[in-house]
Write a protein that holds these residues in place. Structure first.
Motif, PDB file in Angstrom:
ATOM      1  N   GLN A  23      -9.602  -1.430   2.643  1.00  0.00           N
ATOM      2  CA  GLN A  23      -8.510  -0.604   3.176  1.00  0.00           C
ATOM      3  C   GLN A  23      -8.762   0.888   2.936  1.00  0.00           C
ATOM      4  O   GLN A  23      -8.547   1.720   3.813  1.00  0.00           O
ATOM      5  CB  GLN A  23      -7.188  -1.030   2.528  1.00  0.00           C
ATOM      6  CG  GLN A  23      -5.950  -0.462   3.191  1.00  0.00           C
ATOM      7  CD  GLN A  23      -5.713  -1.054   4.583  1.00  0.00           C
ATOM      8  OE1 GLN A  23      -6.249  -2.123   4.899  1.00  0.00           O
ATOM      9  NE2 GLN A  23      -4.950  -0.362   5.401  1.00  0.00           N
ATOM     10  N   ILE A  81      -1.128  -5.405   1.211  1.00  0.00           N
ATOM     11  CA  ILE A  81      -2.513  -5.849   1.045  1.00  0.00           C
ATOM     12  C   ILE A  81      -2.728  -6.476  -0.324  1.00  0.00           C
ATOM     13  O   ILE A  81      -3.845  -6.826  -0.682  1.00  0.00           O
ATOM     14  CB  ILE A  81      -3.467  -4.668   1.221  1.00  0.00           C
ATOM     15  CG1 ILE A  81      -3.179  -3.611   0.155  1.00  0.00           C
ATOM     16  CG2 ILE A  81      -3.378  -4.073   2.610  1.00  0.00           C
ATOM     17  CD1 ILE A  81      -4.187  -2.495   0.162  1.00  0.00           C
ATOM     18  N   ASP A 132       0.846  -1.189   0.000  1.00  0.00           N
ATOM     19  CA  ASP A 132       0.000   0.000   0.000  1.00  0.00           C
ATOM     20  C   ASP A 132       0.883   1.241   0.000  1.00  0.00           C
ATOM     21  O   ASP A 132       1.647   1.459   0.928  1.00  0.00           O
ATOM     22  CB  ASP A 132      -0.875   0.001   1.249  1.00  0.00           C
ATOM     23  CG  ASP A 132      -1.752   1.236   1.295  1.00  0.00           C
ATOM     24  OD1 ASP A 132      -1.866   1.907   0.254  1.00  0.00           O
ATOM     25  OD2 ASP A 132      -2.297   1.523   2.366  1.00  0.00           O
ATOM     26  N   ASN A 170     -11.415   2.314   5.243  1.00  0.00           N
ATOM     27  CA  ASN A 170     -10.939   2.575   6.607  1.00  0.00           C
ATOM     28  C   ASN A 170     -10.095   3.844   6.707  1.00  0.00           C
ATOM     29  O   ASN A 170     -10.019   4.466   7.747  1.00  0.00           O
ATOM     30  CB  ASN A 170     -10.113   1.387   7.111  1.00  0.00           C
ATOM     31  CG  ASN A 170     -10.976   0.139   7.294  1.00  0.00           C
ATOM     32  OD1 ASN A 170     -12.179   0.248   7.546  1.00  0.00           O
ATOM     33  ND2 ASN A 170     -10.368  -1.042   7.140  1.00  0.00           N
ATOM     34  N   THR A 171      -9.453   4.271   5.621  1.00  0.00           N
ATOM     35  CA  THR A 171      -8.576   5.452   5.653  1.00  0.00           C
ATOM     36  C   THR A 171      -9.242   6.695   5.095  1.00  0.00           C
ATOM     37  O   THR A 171      -8.640   7.747   5.057  1.00  0.00           O
ATOM     38  CB  THR A 171      -7.315   5.176   4.828  1.00  0.00           C
ATOM     39  OG1 THR A 171      -7.694   4.902   3.474  1.00  0.00           O
ATOM     40  CG2 THR A 171      -6.554   4.010   5.403  1.00  0.00           C
ATOM     41  N   PHE A 198      -0.198   1.511   4.791  1.00  0.00           N
ATOM     42  CA  PHE A 198      -0.986   0.639   5.661  1.00  0.00           C
ATOM     43  C   PHE A 198      -0.560  -0.818   5.563  1.00  0.00           C
ATOM     44  O   PHE A 198      -1.295  -1.716   5.934  1.00  0.00           O
ATOM     45  CB  PHE A 198      -2.470   0.749   5.317  1.00  0.00           C
ATOM     46  CG  PHE A 198      -3.021   2.109   5.557  1.00  0.00           C
ATOM     47  CD1 PHE A 198      -3.335   2.520   6.848  1.00  0.00           C
ATOM     48  CD2 PHE A 198      -3.160   3.011   4.528  1.00  0.00           C
ATOM     49  CE1 PHE A 198      -3.825   3.772   7.067  1.00  0.00           C
ATOM     50  CE2 PHE A 198      -3.644   4.263   4.751  1.00  0.00           C
ATOM     51  CZ  PHE A 198      -3.983   4.658   6.034  1.00  0.00           C
TER      52      PHE A 198
END
Length: 545
Positions: free
Chosen positions: A97, A38, A31, A100-101, A35
């Motif tokens: 992902q 992934i 990522d 979530n960010t 993060f």
């Protein structure tokens, strides 16, 4: 039998080649935001070349090619399915992902500022030109060749200091010629005075003596004539005697008339001599004046500074021939310009819309009409347009300080006072402006002597507040009901996230950077407000003012 066994072996080999090695599938997507891994990596292989060979060989052993084509199609479909599954897995993981960010990325877009407290002013601006107190353009009265220039542009000089020296040969000749003219005029004047004295003394005296002598003779002749007439009447004397006596009397009387005419001529000659003396006196005075001028021009072959200041410009070089101001219609050749930098001024133009306020910022003596008109306005109860409570304590004069900014010294701030406002406006392309003369009074004013003629920005403080709550101009927004206010950054106790809360406000002075806060519930010093609202999940902030 040999052909059938060979075909079976080929089929087994092809089946083994169609197997997919899934052990090479690994997760390793990185990522870029930070993060962690992934993603994935895929290693799959299949020797499709062997299948082509099988198809080709199948014709050689007599089997139809449709069976091998079917196997090749199944292999392709299998590879498509595997790739599809992998792309779906990556998309799902990436979506989770990024979801979530999203909240953290939104906060990267918002901007905040803190409400403060301080002074705020609304300036009137103008542009002007820096110039010294005075400029002396020096032209010579003498003519000649420049033989020495002991100073340079930018040099400080004292009053009487030598600036340029000219060749003195021509002026010396002029002085000699002037001395000769004076001597000639003095001699002529002396001659005229002697002639007048002669006519006033000896000439008049001789005529007077002659007149008196003729008068005495005439009296005697008149006595004899009267006596002869009586004797002639008594016939004692004859006619011849009578005739001689009468003729003698008439001659003396004619001589007396001639002497009186000579006296009148002598008086006229005296008046003419007096006039000649006056003319000779004037000629002598002119000659003396010319001589003094020549001697002065001789001295002025050394051009000296009339004032203390800075040499702003030198217009000639060594070897140049200059003309004196007494001998040309142009007033002579410009040699040097010396500027008096004891005071530095800014001559600025103020628009007709702002000159009214600037008038009240100036000391009364600096306004058109001076103190006398200011007293009349005060007596009539005229209320100033702006406050004039500012006092220049260090100078002891009344007036609001003026700020001056110059591009050459961006970090410096200069201050001054209005010394004079010209009442006559300037008109150019239907734009009316007034000239305001500002004398720079700050301690760093001598720095402006380095850049005379440069443009300066002038700021007049027309309206101001002190110790006010100041809100950044970018923090002023329109709320849900189009009301002006600010969005306060507050912590939501439930979500533990900072969220904006709109507060309706009323503002006062605004200089484009900060605005004076007059009313606003809960908005005070050190309160954090949004200058740029956050964007979350596609929501747009409302920043219209």
């Amino acid at each position: 039998m040999g052909q059938v066994s060979t075909a079976r072996d080929e089929n087994q080999r092809c089946g083994s080649l169609l197997q997919v090695d899934l052990s090479g599938i690994t997760c390793g997507l990185y990522d870029p935001i930070g993060f962690g891994p992934i993603g994935f990596g895929l290693s799959a292989w299949c020797d499709s070349t062997s299948v082509a060979d099988i198809v080709k060989n199948s014709h050689a052993i007599g089997h139809p090619s449709s069976e091998y084509e079917l196997r090749e199609q199944e292999l392709i479909e299998l590879k498509k399915a595997i790739l599809t599954i992998l792309f779906v897995v990556v998309a799902v993981l990436g979506w989770r992902q990024l979801s979530n960010t999203k909240l953290d990325l939104a906060f990267l877009q918002e901007k905040t500022a803190v409400v403060g407290r301080g002074d705020l002013s609304i300036p009137i601006t103008g542009t002007g030109e820096i110039h010294p107190k005075s400029r002396s353009v020096i032209k010579p009265e003498a003519s000649g060749e420049v033989i020495k220039i002991p100073v340079d542009p930018g040099q400080l000089v004292k009053a009487g200091q030598l600036l340029i020296r000219l060749d003195q040969e021509e002026e010396r000749r002029n002085v000699t010629r002037g001395e000769n003219e004076v001597a000639r005029a003095r001699s002529t004047l002396a001659q005229q005075r002697l002639r007048l004295q002669e006519r006033e003394t000896s000439g008049i005296a001789q005529i007077e003596a002659r007149i008196e002598g003729i008068r005495a003779q005439l009296r005697d002749a008149e006595f004899r004539l009267n006596k002869t007439k009586r004797l002639y009447e008594q016939q004692i004397e004859n006619l011849d005697v009578m005739t001689r006596v009468q003729s003698s009397y008439d001659q003396l009387k004619a001589q007396l008339d001639g002497a009186m005419a000579d006296r009148a001529q002598a008086d006229i000659a005296i008046e003419l001599s007096k006039h000649d003396v006056e003319l000779a006196t004037k000629a002598f005075e002119i000659a003396e004046t010319n001589l003094r001028d020549g001697e002065k021009r001789l001295r002025e072959t050394e051009i000296r500074s009339p004032i203390a200041g800075m040499v702003s410009k030198i217009s000639v070089e060594i070897g140049a021939v200059v003309q004196g101001g007494k001998t040309t219609f142009t007033g002579g050749t410009e040699l040097v310009v010396v500027s008096d930098i004891s005071d530095i001024y800014v001559r600025t133009e103020v628009s007709d819309a702002d000159i009214g306020a600037v008038m009240w910022l100036a000391p009364p003596a600096a306004r058109p009409g001076g103190q006398e008109l200011a007293d009349e306005l005060a007596a009539d109860g005229v209320v100033p347009l702006v406050s004039t409570t500012g006092i220049m304590h260090e100078l002891g004069v009344e007036g609001i300080p003026v700020k001056v900014f110059v591009d050459s010294f961006r970090e410096e701030e200069f201050t001054g006072i209005i010394e004079r406002i010209d009442p006559e406006p300037r008109k150019a392309q239907n734009i009316v402006t007034y000239i305001v003369h500002i004398r720079v009074t700050s301690k760093n004013r001598k720095m402006l002597a380095l850049v005379p003629g440069m443009q300066a920005d002038v700021e007049f403080t027309a309206d101001a507040v002190s110790d006010a709550i100041l809100v950044p101009h970018d923090a002023i927004h329109r709320g849900p009901n189009s009301e002006l206010g600010v969005y306060v950054r507050e912590l939501d106790p439930q979500s533990q996230e900072h969220k904006p809360r709109f507060v309706k406000c009323r503002f006062g002075l605004d200089n484009g950077l900060y605005a004076e806060l007059l009313e606003g519930e809960g908005v005070d010093e050190n309160v954090e407000v949004y200058t740029k609202l956050p964007r979350r999940f596609g929501e747009d902030d409302d920043e219209d003012e």
